[in-house]
Design a protein around this motif. Structure first.
Motif, PDB file in Angstrom:
ATOM      1  N   TRP A  46      46.911  81.571  -5.893  1.00  0.00           N
ATOM      2  CA  TRP A  46      45.579  82.136  -6.122  1.00  0.00           C
ATOM      3  C   TRP A  46      44.624  81.365  -6.973  1.00  0.00           C
ATOM      4  N   MET A  47      45.143  80.957  -7.922  1.00  0.00           N
ATOM      5  CA  MET A  47      44.446  80.172  -8.827  1.00  0.00           C
ATOM      6  C   MET A  47      44.269  78.734  -8.426  1.00  0.00           C
ATOM      7  N   LEU A  50      41.515  78.998  -5.803  1.00  0.00           N
ATOM      8  CA  LEU A  50      40.421  79.291  -6.569  1.00  0.00           C
ATOM      9  C   LEU A  50      39.633  77.840  -6.961  1.00  0.00           C
ATOM     10  N   ARG A  53      37.386  76.129  -4.588  1.00  0.00           N
ATOM     11  CA  ARG A  53      36.098  76.540  -4.232  1.00  0.00           C
ATOM     12  C   ARG A  53      35.032  76.502  -5.033  1.00  0.00           C
ATOM     13  N   ARG A  56      32.875  81.411  -5.462  1.00  0.00           N
ATOM     14  CA  ARG A  56      33.999  82.484  -5.832  1.00  0.00           C
ATOM     15  C   ARG A  56      33.616  83.664  -5.915  1.00  0.00           C
ATOM     16  N   ASP A  59      36.712  85.901  -5.041  1.00  0.00           N
ATOM     17  CA  ASP A  59      37.727  86.110  -6.234  1.00  0.00           C
ATOM     18  C   ASP A  59      36.987  87.170  -7.255  1.00  0.00           C
ATOM     19  N   ILE A 144      37.675  81.853 -15.465  1.00  0.00           N
ATOM     20  CA  ILE A 144      37.189  81.333 -13.932  1.00  0.00           C
ATOM     21  C   ILE A 144      35.604  80.821 -14.176  1.00  0.00           C
TER      22      ILE A 144
END
Length: 239
Positions: A46-47, A50, A53, A56, A59, A144
């Motif tokens: 997932w990370m 991420l 992208r 986000r 997310d 993030i």
């Protein structure tokens, strides 16, 4: 305090079941497919995704949903803890109720206080775990927000950064799991109010339930299969 041998054995069985299962699950997860191990791989993937992208929002919504679930348990734990603490002043009424239950052990005032203290301690521990989980999800949100976009997904430094984000998320999830595990064992601790043998049986049942759900459930098989599909997809793209 009138603390019988049977009560001592039951309490030791409860503590050994909790601590022993926690250590067992942690060791076994290193080389066996289980919820913790497989979800860790999903979090890393997932990370990685991420990082590629620029938008986000999705997310952020997923993480907000996870935090909302933890916040619910954290606030609920405070309410339950307040109820347990209130029972300290109502111990005599609790003893009277237990005395009317068939086959229940004879209620002893000091022992009832100890059982209530055990319950209170369990929920205090659960509250600490849930709030620590919430804080770590907050740390993850900061990471993030600071993460640059790597559309190629091949920058080694960015891949390492993504893996560290997965580690933080993994630790937050572990804290959440420990909090939930406290709830499971609090159900076993309730059985001690009725009879010490019931506490032993409930402790064993909780361990069996946790093991079945974390290592042998259909969810584990589906998560494992999903991870294998993602890995095979990644290998196909590399080729």
């Amino acid at each position: 305090m009138s603390f019988s041998v049977l009560d001592t054995i039951a309490l030791l069985c409860f503590l050994v079941s909790w601590v022993g299962y926690t250590r067992f699950a942690k060791m076994k997860a290193k080389n066996t497919n289980c919820i913790a191990r497989c979800l860790h791989q999903h979090r890393i993937h997932w990370m990685y995704e991420l990082m590629t992208r620029s938008v986000r929002v999705g997310d952020a919504a997923l993480l907000a949903n996870l935090e909302r679930n933890i916040a619910f348990f954290a606030s609920t734990t405070l309410i339950v803890l307040a109820g347990v603490l209130t029972l300290f002043s109502q111990a005599e009424k609790l003893e009277a109720v237990i005395a009317t239950i068939p086959y229940a052990a004879e209620p002893i005032h000091d022992l009832i206080q100890l059982k209530l203290a055990l319950l209170a301690g369990i929920f205090v521990l659960a509250f600490f775990q849930f709030t620590w989980s919430m804080r770590q999800y907050g740390f993850l949100n900061v990471m993030i927000g600071a993460a640059p976009v790597d559309e190629s997904g091949e920058n080694e430094t960015m891949l390492d950064y993504a893996k560290q984000m997965a580690v933080v998320q993994d630790q937050a999830a572990h804290a959440y799991n420990y909090g939930l595990r406290s709830y499971y064992f609090s159900m076993a601790a309730l059985c001690w109010f009725f009879h010490p043998l019931l506490l032993v049986a409930a402790s064993i049942f909780v361990v069996y339930t946790l093991y079945a759900r974390e290592f042998k459930s259909k969810a584990v098989m589906a998560i494992t299969q999903g991870m294998q599909l993602l890995q095979s997809k990644d290998k196909g793209q590399e080729q």
